[in-house]
Enzyme design. Structure first.
Site, mmCIF file in Angstrom:
data_model
loop_
_atom_site.group_PDB
_atom_site.id
_atom_site.type_symbol
_atom_site.label_atom_id
_atom_site.label_comp_id
_atom_site.label_asym_id
_atom_site.label_seq_id
_atom_site.Cartn_x
_atom_site.Cartn_y
_atom_site.Cartn_z
ATOM 1 N N LYS A 77 3.148 7.868 21.124
ATOM 2 C CA LYS A 77 3.247 9.263 21.553
ATOM 3 C C LYS A 77 4.059 9.361 22.842
ATOM 4 O O LYS A 77 3.884 8.569 23.768
ATOM 5 C CB LYS A 77 1.843 9.849 21.749
ATOM 6 C CG LYS A 77 1.052 9.966 20.448
ATOM 7 C CD LYS A 77 -0.327 10.567 20.675
ATOM 8 C CE LYS A 77 -1.132 10.613 19.393
ATOM 9 N NZ LYS A 77 -0.570 11.536 18.398
ATOM 10 N N ASP A 111 -13.313 3.269 15.744
ATOM 11 C CA ASP A 111 -12.138 3.994 15.288
ATOM 12 C C ASP A 111 -11.256 4.447 16.446
ATOM 13 O O ASP A 111 -10.033 4.501 16.305
ATOM 14 C CB ASP A 111 -12.564 5.216 14.465
ATOM 15 C CG ASP A 111 -11.409 5.902 13.776
ATOM 16 O OD1 ASP A 111 -10.593 5.202 13.129
ATOM 17 O OD2 ASP A 111 -11.297 7.141 13.875
ATOM 18 N N HIS A 155 -7.428 3.149 20.917
ATOM 19 C CA HIS A 155 -6.683 4.227 21.571
ATOM 20 C C HIS A 155 -7.167 4.522 22.987
ATOM 21 O O HIS A 155 -6.370 4.622 23.924
ATOM 22 C CB HIS A 155 -6.784 5.514 20.742
ATOM 23 C CG HIS A 155 -6.400 5.359 19.310
ATOM 24 N ND1 HIS A 155 -5.356 4.563 18.901
ATOM 25 C CD2 HIS A 155 -6.923 5.900 18.174
ATOM 26 C CE1 HIS A 155 -5.245 4.631 17.582
ATOM 27 N NE2 HIS A 155 -6.194 5.427 17.128
ATOM 28 N N VAL A 197 -1.921 -8.390 -4.670
ATOM 29 C CA VAL A 197 -1.776 -9.198 -3.455
ATOM 30 C C VAL A 197 -2.370 -10.589 -3.599
ATOM 31 O O VAL A 197 -2.083 -11.478 -2.788
ATOM 32 C CB VAL A 197 -2.399 -8.489 -2.231
ATOM 33 C CG1 VAL A 197 -1.699 -7.168 -1.965
ATOM 34 C CG2 VAL A 197 -3.899 -8.293 -2.399
ATOM 35 N N ASP A 225 -0.746 0.676 17.270
ATOM 36 C CA ASP A 225 -1.673 1.662 17.819
ATOM 37 C C ASP A 225 -0.837 2.919 17.985
ATOM 38 O O ASP A 225 -0.040 3.030 18.927
ATOM 39 C CB ASP A 225 -2.237 1.200 19.167
ATOM 40 C CG ASP A 225 -3.286 2.158 19.721
ATOM 41 O OD1 ASP A 225 -3.161 3.375 19.464
ATOM 42 O OD2 ASP A 225 -4.211 1.716 20.416
ATOM 43 N N HIS A 226 -0.986 3.881 17.068
ATOM 44 C CA HIS A 226 -0.045 4.999 17.045
ATOM 45 C C HIS A 226 -0.110 5.860 18.304
ATOM 46 O O HIS A 226 0.838 6.575 18.610
ATOM 47 C CB HIS A 226 -0.228 5.849 15.779
ATOM 48 C CG HIS A 226 -1.497 6.634 15.728
ATOM 49 N ND1 HIS A 226 -2.642 6.143 15.137
ATOM 50 C CD2 HIS A 226 -1.804 7.869 16.191
ATOM 51 C CE1 HIS A 226 -3.587 7.047 15.231
ATOM 52 N NE2 HIS A 226 -3.120 8.104 15.858
ATOM 53 N N GLY A 285 -0.500 4.851 -0.895
ATOM 54 C CA GLY A 285 -1.619 5.364 -0.102
ATOM 55 C C GLY A 285 -1.251 6.549 0.773
ATOM 56 O O GLY A 285 -0.083 6.944 0.907
ATOM 57 N N ARG A 310 -0.720 -1.295 -6.722
ATOM 58 C CA ARG A 310 -1.194 -1.656 -8.060
ATOM 59 C C ARG A 310 -0.670 -0.712 -9.146
ATOM 60 O O ARG A 310 -0.548 -1.102 -10.302
ATOM 61 C CB ARG A 310 -2.721 -1.657 -8.095
ATOM 62 C CG ARG A 310 -3.350 -2.870 -7.407
ATOM 63 C CD ARG A 310 -4.863 -2.855 -7.596
ATOM 64 N NE ARG A 310 -5.474 -4.082 -7.117
ATOM 65 C CZ ARG A 310 -5.605 -5.188 -7.845
ATOM 66 N NH1 ARG A 310 -5.144 -5.228 -9.076
ATOM 67 N NH2 ARG A 310 -6.188 -6.262 -7.349
ATOM 68 N N GLY A 359 0.822 -1.204 0.000
ATOM 69 C CA GLY A 359 0.000 0.000 0.000
ATOM 70 C C GLY A 359 0.857 1.254 0.000
ATOM 71 O O GLY A 359 0.515 2.259 0.631
#
Length: 495
Positions: A191, A244, A249, A95, A186-187, A23, A54, A20
């Protein structure tokens, strides 16, 4: 106490394969983060990045896109950037096609010889989750998982749509990769101030001795955004704020705030304590959901149009863009203490903040009346101004024995030389050196989904009255009442 890593390598040699690569995530987060690792000397010259997608790009086109990404995101040196981009290679990729993996295998063999990476491979799946299982199994079946070095699979959220789909996805991936090879991003865990929660708690007796239901009345976790859904309308409408943000989070921050001290600072011990918290989450009964959770959707307001006007397909949407909830943890330390969480889009401020409210003393003689009482607060600012603020009471100058609130603050932004790494930079480096501390284990994912599913299932039985908050406010009025009935109120997002 020093954190123990699985492996310690100053400048690890590695090939990073990004599925990806054309993206938005790659452009906005991955390329700039890898560049900062290169710029800061965390990786040397013995690395390569292979981009897969792609589009019929060439290496030169891909490198131009990488340079554009860096140009838009940060300051850089042109010679440095050109040298960095030379490490990037591109392959047009399907893929589902075995031949694509065969060609990739040949390219990896070539690059591993060229850059002396010792067979170390990171496969980063920056794609829609429906492809995760397919890619993982194709990598295994075509021999790309096996190499002379180590192999790691990095997965972006969402990990499933509910517990059942998450289990199905996990089973597919586990057919090809072991749990210790899977890095679920998990961004928020990358942090700086989220990672600081552990240190604030466990390195300060002044807090840890008071960190329980005897001395804390409630804890509030807020993650608010001023932006709407923008280009993510299709994804977001299938997900909503609960899937989300809350399932990952928000509950991860609750787990860090509530966990017991680990016996060692190793990934396994820290994860074990977080899992205990998630196991202890009180599941909300269907008939009680409205007493514990509030959902909302923004309408037109100060920050522009409402959610249903953001895109044609959202015209009649009942997807929530806001969630507030009271989370109870049924264990010895936290019995009776509510953890209030709230997250939403198109809110008044962009902020990620934790407020720990301590219990007041039984009879405080230093206030003229009850309305002027100011409880002690510990505020952990995660974004935008990283830092810690302790709210205390002191004598008001020249007015007899009257107390007034004062603040003791520490801010990262105000310290010369502080340059906290972007979350993805930290997590990519952790993955390369084999530190799984800030990645989520399957057990964490499963218990989080179990908790969230109970809420989502109850909501699916009723039609919400949306929109119920204006763009630019702090959410629905019902979220304020959620705390008021317990005798509390939301603390402001900004001090």
């Amino acid at each position: 106490m020093e954190r123990v890593l699985l492996k310690t390598v100053d400048k690890p040699n590695v090939v990073i394969v990004i599925f990806g690569a054309t993206g938005d995530l790659s452009k906005r987060k991955l390329f700039p983060s890898i560049y900062r690792l290169y710029q800061n000397g965390k990786i040397g010259e013995d690395f390569a990045v292979v981009g897969l997608a792609r589009r019929p790009w060439t290496n030169d086109i891909f490198r131009e896109k990488v340079c554009e990404s860096i140009n838009e995101s940060q300051a850089h040196n042109e010679d440095d950037l050109e040298s960095f981009a030379a490490h990037f290679y591109y392959q047009s990729f399907d893929v589902t096609d075995n031949s694509s993996y065969t060609h990739l295998d040949g390219l990896l063999d070539q690059l591993e010889g060229q850059y002396q990476t010792n067979g170390n491979r990171v496969f980063y799946l920056a794609m829609a989750p429906e492809y995760f299982g397919t890619i993982a199994n194709q990598l295994e079946q075509n021999g790309l998982k096996e190499s002379a070095g180590w192999t790691r699979l990095v997965i972006e959220k969402p990990f499933g749509h509910d517990l059942a789909s998450a289990k199905e996805l996990n089973n597919q991936i586990r057919l090809a990769f072991n749990e210790d090879q899977i890095y679920r991003i998990d961004h928020y865990l990358g942090k700086e101030m989220v990672q600081n929660i552990e240190v604030i708690r466990f390195a300060n007796g002044i807090f840890e001795h008071l960190w329980n239901n005897r001395f804390i009345s409630n804890i509030q976790v807020t993650s608010s955004e001023k932006l709407g859904v923008e280009e993510r309308a299709r994804y977001y409408d299938r997900s909503g704020a609960t899937r989300d943000m809350v399932q990952n989070h928000m509950l991860q921050m609750v787990a860090l705030l509530a966990m017991e001290p680990p016996i060692k600072l190793t990934p396994d011990e820290i994860r074990s304590e977080k899992v205990k918290v998630l196991r202890a989450l009180r599941l909300v009964e269907p008939t009680e959901v409205e007493n514990y959770f509030v959902r909302g959707q923004y309408g037109p307001g100060r920050l522009g149009k409402g959610y249903r006007e953001e895109a044609p397909e959202l015209k009649d949407s009942t997807t929530e863009t806001y969630v507030a909830g009271k989370v109870m943890i049924d264990n010895y330390r936290w019995a009776g203490v509510p953890f209030y969480i709230r997250t939403g889009k198109k809110m008044k401020e962009k902020s990620i903040k934790i407020v720990v409210e301590f219990r007041d003393i039984p009879m405080n003689l230093y206030y003229k009346d009850e309305s002027e009482r100011h409880p002690n607060l510990l505020v952990i600012n995660i974004q935008p101004d990283e830092g810690i603020t302790l709210h205390l009471n002191a004598k008001k100058a020249g007015v007899g024995s009257i107390a007034q609130p004062i603040e003791l603050s520490y801010t990262n932004n105000g310290v010369d030389g502080i340059n906290t790494p972007e979350a993805y930079e930290k997590l990519i480096y952790d993955c390369i050196i084999g530190d799984t501390t800030n990645f989520t284990h399957w057990d964490e994912v499963a218990y989080s989904w179990k908790f969230v599913d109970a809420v989502l299932d109850a909501w699916s039985e009723t039609e919400p009255l949306f929109p119920n908050y204006t763009a630019g406010s702090m959410g629905p009025e019902a979220a304020d009442r959620l705390l008021e009935k317990d005798g509390f109120h939301w603390w402001p997002v900004t001090d």
